[in-house]
Design an enzyme around this catalytic site. Structure first.
Site, PDB file in Angstrom:
ATOM      1  CG  ASN A   1      -2.180  -0.879   0.930  1.00 35.43           C
ATOM      2  OD1 ASN A   1      -3.051  -0.518   0.138  1.00 35.43           O
ATOM      3  ND2 ASN A   1      -2.241  -2.040   1.574  1.00 35.43           N
TER       4      ASN A   1
ATOM      5  NE  ARG B   1      -2.370   1.131  23.432  1.00 37.44           N
ATOM      6  CZ  ARG B   1      -2.255  -0.009  22.740  1.00 37.44           C
ATOM      7  NH1 ARG B   1      -1.658  -0.015  21.574  1.00 37.44           N
ATOM      8  NH2 ARG B   1      -2.752  -1.123  23.217  1.00 37.44           N
TER       9      ARG B   1
ATOM     10  CG  MET C   1       0.448  -5.596  11.515  1.00 32.57           C
ATOM     11  SD  MET C   1      -1.242  -5.668  10.880  1.00 32.57           S
ATOM     12  CE  MET C   1      -1.803  -7.153  11.714  1.00 32.57           C
ATOM     13  NE  ARG C   2       2.394  -2.520  18.858  1.00 31.27           N
ATOM     14  CZ  ARG C   2       2.316  -3.494  19.757  1.00 31.27           C
ATOM     15  NH1 ARG C   2       2.394  -4.742  19.370  1.00 31.27           N
ATOM     16  NH2 ARG C   2       2.163  -3.223  21.037  1.00 31.27           N
TER      17      ARG C   2
ATOM     18  CG  LEU D   1      -1.677   4.325  16.209  1.00 27.12           C
ATOM     19  CD1 LEU D   1      -1.913   5.075  14.904  1.00 27.12           C
ATOM     20  CD2 LEU D   1      -0.250   4.559  16.721  1.00 27.12           C
TER      21      LEU D   1
ATOM     22  CG  HIS E   1      -9.849  -3.643   8.122  1.00 32.08           C
ATOM     23  ND1 HIS E   1      -8.958  -4.217   9.005  1.00 32.08           N
ATOM     24  CD2 HIS E   1     -10.895  -4.495   8.027  1.00 32.08           C
ATOM     25  CE1 HIS E   1      -9.454  -5.372   9.435  1.00 32.08           C
ATOM     26  NE2 HIS E   1     -10.627  -5.563   8.856  1.00 32.08           N
TER      27      HIS E   1
ATOM     28  CG  ASP F   1     -12.690   5.215  16.434  1.00 31.65           C
ATOM     29  OD1 ASP F   1     -12.051   4.138  16.433  1.00 31.65           O
ATOM     30  OD2 ASP F   1     -13.940   5.259  16.387  1.00 31.65           O
TER      31      ASP F   1
ATOM     32  N   GLY G   1     -10.857   2.766  18.789  1.00 34.78           N
ATOM     33  CA  GLY G   1     -11.199   1.349  18.707  1.00 34.78           C
ATOM     34  C   GLY G   1     -10.382   0.624  17.643  1.00 34.78           C
TER      35      GLY G   1
ATOM     36  CG  ASP H   1      -9.690  -2.542  12.037  1.00 30.09           C
ATOM     37  OD1 ASP H   1      -8.807  -1.731  11.702  1.00 30.09           O
ATOM     38  OD2 ASP H   1      -9.462  -3.749  12.227  1.00 30.09           O
TER      39      ASP H   1
HETATM   40  C1  GRF Z   1      -3.197  -4.940   3.894  1.00 34.25           C
HETATM   41  O1  GRF Z   1      -4.065  -5.995   3.578  1.00 34.25           O
HETATM   42  C2  GRF Z   1      -3.888  -3.952   4.796  1.00 34.25           C
HETATM   43  O2  GRF Z   1      -5.228  -3.777   4.516  1.00 34.25           O
HETATM   44  C3  GRF Z   1      -3.732  -4.597   6.125  1.00 34.25           C
HETATM   45  O3  GRF Z   1      -2.428  -5.125   6.122  1.00 34.25           O
HETATM   46  C4  GRF Z   1      -2.049  -5.412   4.772  1.00 34.25           C
HETATM   47  C5  GRF Z   1      -0.792  -4.641   4.504  1.00 34.25           C
HETATM   48  O4  GRF Z   1      -0.250  -4.951   3.251  1.00 34.25           O
HETATM   49  N1  GRF Z   1      -4.022  -3.669   7.185  1.00 34.25           N
HETATM   50  P1  GRF Z   1       0.960  -4.093   2.685  1.00 34.25           P
HETATM   51  O5  GRF Z   1       2.040  -4.082   3.770  1.00 34.25           O
HETATM   52  O6  GRF Z   1       0.472  -2.710   2.382  1.00 34.25           O
HETATM   53  O7  GRF Z   1       1.422  -4.819   1.468  1.00 34.25           O
END
Ligand code: GRF
Length: 221
Positions: free
Chosen positions: A15, A66, A91-92, A94, A110, A142, A144, A146
């Site tokens: 991404n 945190r 993957m954390r 906030l 997401h 926010d 929560g 997602d």
């Molecule tokens: C994606 O599927 C995103 O939606 C999720 O983690 C993945 C990250 O992929 N939160 P990348 O690191 O952008 O390739």
């Protein structure tokens, strides 16, 4: 209005790559001021370096709690001149220390049609449930997991015989497009956030003059 972006990652960074490609070919009026990863082995760090974008590794393991980790992220992003933040596979969670520093300016992608399948491995959740349709959601972050106000969604079919990798790849292709589009809307100043009408209600995001959902055929069908 050009966006001064900070991008937070934890892994592969596809991404992030989509953002950098869109900036590179003039579709997205933005500059990535800093890429931060909480993992030193994130592949996205190489992608950023190839584009000449500054990177930092900030591990949550080096911080007591945190709030102190969030404060370190905020300091790094501010120092780099980032005013808007995209979470791209970060993957954390906030907390308020981070979110209050960038009010309504933290975006997440997401891989499901929220509020279905929040949290980790949304594609596995969708397959296990037996859903026929899933997709991806761009939302403001926010406190929560997602749960923040939705900016845009795209639907993706789940086909008979799909395994995890096949589905994840189909969703990912739509993620790249949706995330870049959403960032374009912010860069163009077309996004308005309306606070919740009553206590416990949800804030809404309105995007002027844009389709904010995309159907199974790829367009607004
Ligand atoms: C994606 O599927 C995103 O939606 C999720 O983690 C993945 C990250 O992929 N939160 P990348 O690191 O952008 O390739």
């Amino acid at each position: 209005m050009s966006l001064d972006l900070g991008v937070l990652i934890s892994g592969r960074g596809s991404n992030l790559g989509a953002i950098l490609d869109a900036i590179g070919d003039g579709r997205l009026d933005a500059r990535v001021r800093l890429v931060v990863s909480n993992r030193a082995d994130a592949g996205g760090l190489d992608r950023a370096a190839r584009a000449g974008v500054p990177t930092r590794v900030l591990s949550h393991r080096d911080h007591a709690d945190r709030p102190s980790y969030d404060a370190a992220l905020v300091a790094a992003l501010r120092e780099a001149g980032a005013h808007f933040v995209a979470l791209a596979g970060f993957m954390r969670l906030l907390g308020p220390t981070f979110l209050d520093a960038f009010p309504h300016r933290v975006l997440n992608i997401h891989p499901s049609l929220l509020p279905a399948f929040p949290g980790v491995d949304a594609q596995a959740q969708a397959l296990a449930y037996g859903s026929r349709v899933t997709g991806c959601t761009v939302h403001l972050v926010d406190a929560g997991t997602d749960t923040g106000p939705i900016v845009a969604q795209a639907a993706v079919p789940i086909l008979p015989g799909d395994d995890h990798d096949a589905l994840a790849a189909r969703v990912l292709a739509r993620e790249h497009d949706l995330l870049v589009r959403a960032l374009e809307w912010f860069a163009e100043g077309r996004v308005e956030v309306t606070p919740a009408a009553d206590p416990g209600g949800r804030a809404r995001v309105v995007v002027r003059g844009a389709h904010t959902w995309f159907g199974l055929a790829g367009g607004v069908d």
